[in-house]
Design a protein around this motif. Structure first.
Motif, PDB file in Angstrom:
ATOM      1  N   ILE A  10       0.196  -8.708  10.202  1.00 33.18           N
ATOM      2  CA  ILE A  10      -0.129  -7.437  10.135  1.00 33.18           C
ATOM      3  C   ILE A  10       1.408  -6.368  10.121  1.00 33.18           C
ATOM      4  O   ILE A  10       1.258  -5.618   9.643  1.00 33.18           O
ATOM      5  CB  ILE A  10      -0.964  -7.006  11.379  1.00 33.18           C
ATOM      6  N   PHE A  13       3.273  -6.776   6.870  1.00 37.58           N
ATOM      7  CA  PHE A  13       2.445  -6.111   5.817  1.00 37.58           C
ATOM      8  C   PHE A  13       2.345  -4.653   5.853  1.00 37.58           C
ATOM      9  O   PHE A  13       2.608  -3.907   4.847  1.00 37.58           O
ATOM     10  CB  PHE A  13       1.028  -6.512   5.816  1.00 37.58           C
ATOM     11  N   SER A  14       2.363  -3.983   7.150  1.00 36.36           N
ATOM     12  CA  SER A  14       2.602  -2.601   7.365  1.00 36.36           C
ATOM     13  C   SER A  14       3.789  -2.220   6.941  1.00 36.36           C
ATOM     14  O   SER A  14       3.803  -1.081   6.333  1.00 36.36           O
ATOM     15  CB  SER A  14       2.289  -2.335   8.848  1.00 36.36           C
ATOM     16  N   LEU A  17       3.946  -1.848   3.246  1.00 39.10           N
ATOM     17  CA  LEU A  17       3.221  -0.591   2.846  1.00 39.10           C
ATOM     18  C   LEU A  17       4.122   0.610   3.232  1.00 39.10           C
ATOM     19  O   LEU A  17       3.980   1.604   2.124  1.00 39.10           O
ATOM     20  CB  LEU A  17       1.830  -0.566   3.440  1.00 39.10           C
ATOM     21  N   SER A  47      -2.645   4.048   3.806  1.00 38.21           N
ATOM     22  CA  SER A  47      -3.207   2.860   3.981  1.00 38.21           C
ATOM     23  C   SER A  47      -2.424   2.016   5.075  1.00 38.21           C
ATOM     24  O   SER A  47      -2.779   1.259   5.911  1.00 38.21           O
ATOM     25  CB  SER A  47      -3.359   1.776   2.834  1.00 38.21           C
ATOM     26  N   TYR A  48      -1.015   2.338   5.211  1.00 31.57           N
ATOM     27  CA  TYR A  48       0.053   1.617   6.229  1.00 31.57           C
ATOM     28  C   TYR A  48      -0.848   2.208   7.536  1.00 31.57           C
ATOM     29  O   TYR A  48      -0.944   1.361   8.445  1.00 31.57           O
ATOM     30  CB  TYR A  48       1.120   2.240   6.031  1.00 31.57           C
ATOM     31  N   VAL A  51      -3.967   0.081   8.418  1.00 34.56           N
ATOM     32  CA  VAL A  51      -3.423  -1.349   8.754  1.00 34.56           C
ATOM     33  C   VAL A  51      -3.033  -1.283  10.048  1.00 34.56           C
ATOM     34  O   VAL A  51      -3.305  -2.587  10.964  1.00 34.56           O
ATOM     35  CB  VAL A  51      -2.423  -1.736   7.548  1.00 34.56           C
ATOM     36  N   LEU A  54      -5.052  -2.312  13.147  1.00 30.82           N
ATOM     37  CA  LEU A  54      -5.674  -3.800  13.579  1.00 30.82           C
ATOM     38  C   LEU A  54      -5.009  -4.342  14.677  1.00 30.82           C
ATOM     39  O   LEU A  54      -5.252  -5.473  14.814  1.00 30.82           O
ATOM     40  CB  LEU A  54      -5.470  -4.565  12.133  1.00 30.82           C
TER      41      LEU A  54
END
Length: 109
Positions: A10, A13-14, A17, A47-48, A51, A54
């Motif tokens: 996560i 991925f963040s 983004l 979207s960052y 995310v 989470l």
């Protein structure tokens, strides 16, 4: 162990983004001037933020830890996208930051 791997996924991925969205906004305002880069970059940055929610910990701890992940991810982005090879101090600093992140977020309490 699976929780740590998920959490790191996560975080990275963040970072992708945030850095990718920021790069598109940068491209829009400083290089290309086409508004589509700004719009897409803004949506990716939004979207960052989603995310990041989470993560299992509280806001301050998550964002402090993410700061370290962001540092390392930015160095990697610079290498892959901007073709800028990191120098020794950048590599050493990244390792120090990752150690700090591991202690802060993942050290058993």
């Amino acid at each position: 162990m699976i929780e740590v791997a998920t959490s790191l996924g996560i975080f990275f991925f963040s970072a992708l983004l945030e850095i990718g969205g920021g790069y598109l906004v940068w491209k829009w305002l400083r290089i290309d001037k086409r508004k589509i880069f700004g719009v897409i970059g803004g949506l990716i940055l939004f979207s960052y933020g989603i995310v990041m929610t989470l993560q299992p910990a509280e806001f301050g701890k998550v964002y402090a830890t993410y700061g370290g992940i962001f540092v390392v991810s930015s160095i990697i982005w610079g290498y892959w996208v901007d073709k800028k090879k990191p120098d020794k101090p950048e590599i050493i600093g990244s390792v120090v930051v990752l150690i700090g992140v591991a202690v802060m977020f993942y050290f058993p309490r």
